[in-house]
Design a protein around this motif. Structure first.
Motif, PDB file in Angstrom:
ATOM      1  N   ILE A 131       0.849  -1.190   0.000  1.00  0.00           N
ATOM      2  CA  ILE A 131       0.000   0.000   0.000  1.00  0.00           C
ATOM      3  C   ILE A 131       0.887   1.244   0.000  1.00  0.00           C
ATOM      4  N   ARG A 132       0.656   2.124  -0.944  1.00  0.00           N
ATOM      5  CA  ARG A 132       1.443   3.357  -1.034  1.00  0.00           C
ATOM      6  C   ARG A 132       0.637   4.603  -0.663  1.00  0.00           C
ATOM      7  N   THR A 133      -0.692   4.434  -0.575  1.00  0.00           N
ATOM      8  CA  THR A 133      -1.568   5.567  -0.317  1.00  0.00           C
ATOM      9  C   THR A 133      -2.618   5.203   0.722  1.00  0.00           C
ATOM     10  N   LEU A 134      -2.849   6.093   1.704  1.00  0.00           N
ATOM     11  CA  LEU A 134      -3.956   5.952   2.645  1.00  0.00           C
ATOM     12  C   LEU A 134      -5.035   6.960   2.259  1.00  0.00           C
ATOM     13  N   ARG A 138      -8.001   9.646   2.365  1.00  0.00           N
ATOM     14  CA  ARG A 138      -8.341  10.694   3.319  1.00  0.00           C
ATOM     15  C   ARG A 138      -9.727  10.478   3.907  1.00  0.00           C
ATOM     16  N   LYS A 139      -9.941  10.971   5.123  1.00  0.00           N
ATOM     17  CA  LYS A 139     -11.264  10.935   5.741  1.00  0.00           C
ATOM     18  C   LYS A 139     -12.177  11.964   5.096  1.00  0.00           C
ATOM     19  N   GLN A 140     -11.601  13.134   4.757  1.00  0.00           N
ATOM     20  CA  GLN A 140     -12.350  14.191   4.080  1.00  0.00           C
ATOM     21  C   GLN A 140     -11.965  14.182   2.608  1.00  0.00           C
ATOM     22  N   ALA A 141     -12.470  13.201   1.897  1.00  0.00           N
ATOM     23  CA  ALA A 141     -12.050  13.000   0.503  1.00  0.00           C
ATOM     24  C   ALA A 141     -12.613  14.040  -0.448  1.00  0.00           C
ATOM     25  N   ASP A 142     -13.653  14.777  -0.022  1.00  0.00           N
ATOM     26  CA  ASP A 142     -14.269  15.744  -0.929  1.00  0.00           C
ATOM     27  C   ASP A 142     -13.783  17.164  -0.676  1.00  0.00           C
ATOM     28  N   ASN A 143     -12.713  17.316   0.068  1.00  0.00           N
ATOM     29  CA  ASN A 143     -12.204  18.658   0.351  1.00  0.00           C
ATOM     30  C   ASN A 143     -11.787  19.370  -0.934  1.00  0.00           C
ATOM     31  N   ASP A 144     -12.072  20.650  -0.991  1.00  0.00           N
ATOM     32  CA  ASP A 144     -11.687  21.452  -2.154  1.00  0.00           C
ATOM     33  C   ASP A 144     -10.376  22.169  -1.849  1.00  0.00           C
ATOM     34  N   ASP A 146      -2.608  16.521  -1.855  1.00  0.00           N
ATOM     35  CA  ASP A 146      -2.620  15.265  -2.598  1.00  0.00           C
ATOM     36  C   ASP A 146      -2.230  14.144  -1.655  1.00  0.00           C
ATOM     37  N   ASP A 147      -3.146  13.186  -1.462  1.00  0.00           N
ATOM     38  CA  ASP A 147      -2.834  12.091  -0.540  1.00  0.00           C
ATOM     39  C   ASP A 147      -2.135  10.920  -1.242  1.00  0.00           C
ATOM     40  N   ARG A 148      -1.872  11.034  -2.532  1.00  0.00           N
ATOM     41  CA  ARG A 148      -1.250   9.926  -3.257  1.00  0.00           C
ATOM     42  C   ARG A 148       0.187   9.697  -2.786  1.00  0.00           C
ATOM     43  N   PHE A 149       0.486   8.446  -2.550  1.00  0.00           N
ATOM     44  CA  PHE A 149       1.840   7.999  -2.186  1.00  0.00           C
ATOM     45  C   PHE A 149       2.325   8.563  -0.843  1.00  0.00           C
ATOM     46  N   GLY A 150       1.372   8.896   0.051  1.00  0.00           N
ATOM     47  CA  GLY A 150       1.762   9.368   1.371  1.00  0.00           C
ATOM     48  C   GLY A 150       2.595   8.343   2.119  1.00  0.00           C
ATOM     49  N   VAL A 151       2.208   7.078   2.031  1.00  0.00           N
ATOM     50  CA  VAL A 151       2.950   6.005   2.706  1.00  0.00           C
ATOM     51  C   VAL A 151       4.370   5.931   2.158  1.00  0.00           C
ATOM     52  N   ALA A 152       4.483   6.003   0.866  1.00  0.00           N
ATOM     53  CA  ALA A 152       5.806   5.924   0.222  1.00  0.00           C
ATOM     54  C   ALA A 152       6.688   7.110   0.589  1.00  0.00           C
ATOM     55  N   LYS A 153       6.083   8.269   0.787  1.00  0.00           N
ATOM     56  CA  LYS A 153       6.863   9.466   1.135  1.00  0.00           C
ATOM     57  C   LYS A 153       7.570   9.287   2.480  1.00  0.00           C
ATOM     58  N   TYR A 154       6.858   8.722   3.458  1.00  0.00           N
ATOM     59  CA  TYR A 154       7.487   8.483   4.763  1.00  0.00           C
ATOM     60  C   TYR A 154       8.645   7.493   4.635  1.00  0.00           C
ATOM     61  N   LEU A 178      -6.251  14.867  12.101  1.00  0.00           N
ATOM     62  CA  LEU A 178      -4.996  14.151  12.362  1.00  0.00           C
ATOM     63  C   LEU A 178      -4.793  13.036  11.347  1.00  0.00           C
ATOM     64  N   PHE A 179      -5.844  12.276  11.075  1.00  0.00           N
ATOM     65  CA  PHE A 179      -5.732  11.169  10.133  1.00  0.00           C
ATOM     66  C   PHE A 179      -5.348  11.664   8.733  1.00  0.00           C
ATOM     67  N   ASP A 180      -5.941  12.789   8.326  1.00  0.00           N
ATOM     68  CA  ASP A 180      -5.644  13.300   6.988  1.00  0.00           C
ATOM     69  C   ASP A 180      -4.261  13.931   6.913  1.00  0.00           C
ATOM     70  N   CYS A 181      -3.791  14.504   8.021  1.00  0.00           N
ATOM     71  CA  CYS A 181      -2.397  14.990   8.049  1.00  0.00           C
ATOM     72  C   CYS A 181      -1.450  13.822   7.773  1.00  0.00           C
ATOM     73  N   ILE A 182      -1.737  12.684   8.386  1.00  0.00           N
ATOM     74  CA  ILE A 182      -0.887  11.501   8.205  1.00  0.00           C
ATOM     75  C   ILE A 182      -1.017  10.978   6.769  1.00  0.00           C
ATOM     76  N   SER A 183      -2.229  10.908   6.253  1.00  0.00           N
ATOM     77  CA  SER A 183      -2.437  10.392   4.901  1.00  0.00           C
ATOM     78  C   SER A 183      -1.746  11.244   3.851  1.00  0.00           C
ATOM     79  N   CYS A 184      -1.782  12.564   4.036  1.00  0.00           N
ATOM     80  CA  CYS A 184      -1.216  13.481   3.042  1.00  0.00           C
ATOM     81  C   CYS A 184       0.224  13.864   3.336  1.00  0.00           C
ATOM     82  N   ALA A 185       0.735  13.431   4.502  1.00  0.00           N
ATOM     83  CA  ALA A 185       2.114  13.742   4.897  1.00  0.00           C
ATOM     84  C   ALA A 185       2.372  15.241   4.939  1.00  0.00           C
TER      85      ALA A 185
END
Length: 217
Positions: free
Chosen positions: A37-40, A42-48, A52-60, A171-178
Motif C-alpha cells: 500500500i502506497r496511499t492511505l 483521506r477521511k475528508q475525501a471531498d475537500n476542495d 494530494d494524498d497519493r503515495f503518502g505512505v511511500a513518502k514516509y 490528524l488522520f488526513d495529516c498523516i495520509s497526506c504527509a
C-alpha cells in the motif's frame, strides 16, 4: 490505527497478494507492484483544496531511507485533546500524535500557559491545536469559557499566532497526506468547539449558529 502508526514509522504495509506470492513461491519474496500500500485514503475525501494524498505512505518510507531518524510531521505542533475520547481511542490518538512528533498538552493549565506565551510573542513558531472529539453530549467539548476567551484574545491580538480547532479526523488526513492540513475542512461537532474553529479559521457563522452565539461565546 496500526496501519497509520506503521506509515509514520516508514514501515512497509503489505497486502494479501504478497502473502499469496510467498505461499506460491514457497519462500519470502520481495514485494512488487500491487503487493504493498502506497496511499492511505483521506477521511475528508471531498475537500476542495490542493493537498494530494497519493503515495503518502511511500513518502514516509523514502524520508526514513534518506536518513530521517524520527517522524517530524507534527514537529512544533502542540495538541490539546478536547472532549471525551474513550480509553482505547484516547490511547490510539496519543500514540499517533507522539509518533508524528507532536507535543501533547496535558492539562488546561498547561494550555493556558502556552497561549500566554503565544500572546506575548515569546512563541511564534508553535502551532496550537485543539483536537476535538465528535460527541454532541458535551456542548463545551471540555473547552472552558476562560480558555476560549484567552484563545480569542490570542487570535485577535497576535498576527503571528497559529491556532487551530479541528475535528480529530484532521490528524488522520495529516498523516495520509504527509503534511499539516488546513483547519477549514475539519469543523468540530460541539458548539463551543465550532465557535473556536470559526474564530481560528476565520469562518463566518451560519444563521443557525448565530442564534446560539450568546449561549456559548
Amino acid at each position: 490505527m496500526k496501519v497509520m502508526r506503521s506509515t509514520l514509522a516508514g514501515l512497509p504495509i503489505l497486502c494479501p497478494q504478497w502473502v499469496n506470492a510467498c505461499l506460491s513461491k514457497g519462500e519470502i519474496v520481495s514485494p512488487t507492484g500491487d503487493m504493498s500500500i502506497r496511499t492511505l485514503p483521506r477521511k475528508q475525501a471531498d475537500n476542495d483544496d490542493e493537498c494530494d494524498d497519493r503515495f503518502g505512505v511511500a513518502k514516509y518510507a523514502a524520508a526514513f531511507q534518506k536518513g530521517m531518524q524520527s517522524n517530524t510531521l507534527l514537529s512544533g505542533v502542540k495538541v490539546l485533546m478536547c472532549g471525551s475520547f474513550g480509553g482505547s481511542m484516547a490511547n490510539d490518538i496519543k500514540g499517533l500524535l507522539q509518533d508524528a512528533g507532536a507535543t501533547i498538552i496535558s492539562s488546561i493549565t498547561v494550555a493556558s500557559r502556552n497561549l500566554s506565551d503565544m500572546l506575548s510573542s515569546a512563541d511564534t513558531d508553535t502551532t496550537f491545536v485543539f483536537l476535538c472529539d465528535d460527541s454532541l453530549l458535551d456542548k463545551s467539548c471540555g473547552i472552558s469559557d476562560s480558555l476560549y476567551k484567552q484563545t480569542k484574545k490570542v487570535c485577535d491580538n497576535s498576527e503571528d499566532a497559529k491556532v487551530m480547532a479541528v475535528h480529530f479526523s484532521w490528524l488522520f488526513d495529516c498523516i495520509s497526506c504527509a503534511t499539516l492540513m488546513l483547519a477549514t475542512s475539519y469543523e468540530p461537532s460541539a458548539p463551543r468547539a465550532k465557535a473556536l474553529w470559526r474564530l481560528a479559521a476565520g469562518v463566518e457563522a451560519d444563521e443557525e449558529d448565530q442564534g446560539k452565539k450568546s449561549q456559548f461565546y
